[in-house]
Design an enzyme around this catalytic site. Sequence first.
Site, mmCIF file in Angstrom:
data_model
loop_
_atom_site.group_PDB
_atom_site.id
_atom_site.type_symbol
_atom_site.label_atom_id
_atom_site.label_comp_id
_atom_site.label_asym_id
_atom_site.label_seq_id
_atom_site.Cartn_x
_atom_site.Cartn_y
_atom_site.Cartn_z
ATOM 1 N N LYS A 1 -21.494 18.097 -1.860
ATOM 2 C CA LYS A 1 -20.111 18.122 -2.385
ATOM 3 C C LYS A 1 -20.133 18.411 -3.873
ATOM 4 O O LYS A 1 -19.354 19.227 -4.379
ATOM 5 C CB LYS A 1 -19.426 16.767 -2.155
ATOM 6 C CG LYS A 1 -18.919 16.582 -0.759
ATOM 7 C CD LYS A 1 -18.306 15.196 -0.580
ATOM 8 C CE LYS A 1 -17.906 15.022 0.876
ATOM 9 N NZ LYS A 1 -17.637 13.650 1.275
ATOM 10 N N GLN B 1 -17.156 7.576 -0.303
ATOM 11 C CA GLN B 1 -17.825 7.982 0.933
ATOM 12 C C GLN B 1 -17.834 6.809 1.929
ATOM 13 O O GLN B 1 -18.304 5.726 1.612
ATOM 14 C CB GLN B 1 -19.263 8.407 0.587
ATOM 15 C CG GLN B 1 -20.041 9.040 1.716
ATOM 16 C CD GLN B 1 -19.563 10.444 2.051
ATOM 17 O OE1 GLN B 1 -19.221 11.221 1.176
ATOM 18 N NE2 GLN B 1 -19.510 10.742 3.329
ATOM 19 N N ASP C 1 -8.835 12.344 -0.180
ATOM 20 C CA ASP C 1 -9.205 12.135 1.224
ATOM 21 C C ASP C 1 -7.965 11.817 2.068
ATOM 22 O O ASP C 1 -8.043 11.776 3.295
ATOM 23 C CB ASP C 1 -10.189 10.953 1.312
ATOM 24 C CG ASP C 1 -11.433 11.291 2.104
ATOM 25 O OD1 ASP C 1 -11.551 12.447 2.546
ATOM 26 O OD2 ASP C 1 -12.286 10.401 2.282
#
Length: 299
Positions: A55, A99, A122
């Site tokens: 990422k 995460q 997200d």
Amino acid sequence: MSQAERIDGKVFAEGLRGQVAELAASFEQRSGRKAGLAVVLVGDDPASQVYVRNKGKKTIECGMASFEHLLPAETGQDELIALVDNLNADPAVDGILVQLPLPDHLDEQAVVDRISANKDVDGLTPVSTGRLALGLPGLVPCTPLGCVMMLKNRLGSLSGLDAVVIGRSILVGKPMAQLLLKESCTVTIAHSRTKDLPEVVRRADIVIAAVGRAKMVKGDWIKPGATVIDVGINRLPPEPGKEKGKLVGDVDYSEAVEVAGAITPVPGGVGPMTIAVLLRNTIVAAHRNEALDLAEDSI
Ligand code: NDP
């Protein structure tokens, strides 16, 4: 009948990253700073570390700033919340991604809830989820948003089409259904209690499989010509002499490809596109954070 068109997620992701890179360059000119994405990883799971590194690399390749926070597995709740608060307050950070999953001793929901809605790339905070349900602009989870982008890219308008989403998770199934409803599909959400799943799936012009069960959806469940998006990532047991098993989706690809009109493969379909959508969400958040206009529908 001819085989289904293979929807190539890598090609799609490359195109999207190209668009993000152009917007990142113009954002830097207009705002005088780079757009920034912060990724937080707690623990030393090697697969997550690879994912986070990837990422970061892709963020920098698109001309944005990447802030990686790799914390030890024993990090406490207060320490993690304090980091999220710092990132919320940091003007160089436009997007925050924690995460998941977090180690068991941490309260995942409390950490996610702490992320500012304007940096929630997200799309998992209650504010983002609520805005999606209300049909208001906001940040939307990357995987389902990418699936809708791929569908629109292939089919144009989705209005009036029958869509069946298999799976009702917060991360994929539910936001997927909301997004398809927004596109005026007739949406059915199926799950582990659904009666006669094959018959339900047979009605669908669009099938989204987000279950986590290898090759569950069979070729004779698919309506001829339907578009099939396979979100599932499952690892089969290793073949003799091999260290790792093959990755497969929730759809039996070799059967479905004979019936569907188009289908995403696993690997190489939905997976590669997810990070590209994360970068897309970051550049959208950056424009909103600096009150710069952006035609969000165009990306
Ligand atoms: P969850 O385990 O959270 O949800 C799975 C869903 O599938 C549940 O709603 C469950 O129903 C349903 N389900 C389970 N068994 C059946 C069955 N036999 N028939 C019908 N429905 C069933 O998974 P996620 O949504 O997080 O992920 C789904 C898959 O997508 C996984 O393979 C995951 O690895 C993959 N994934 C891929 C991503 C990507 O970037 N490509 C990103 C995110 C996920 P119920 O609610 O009734 O239990």
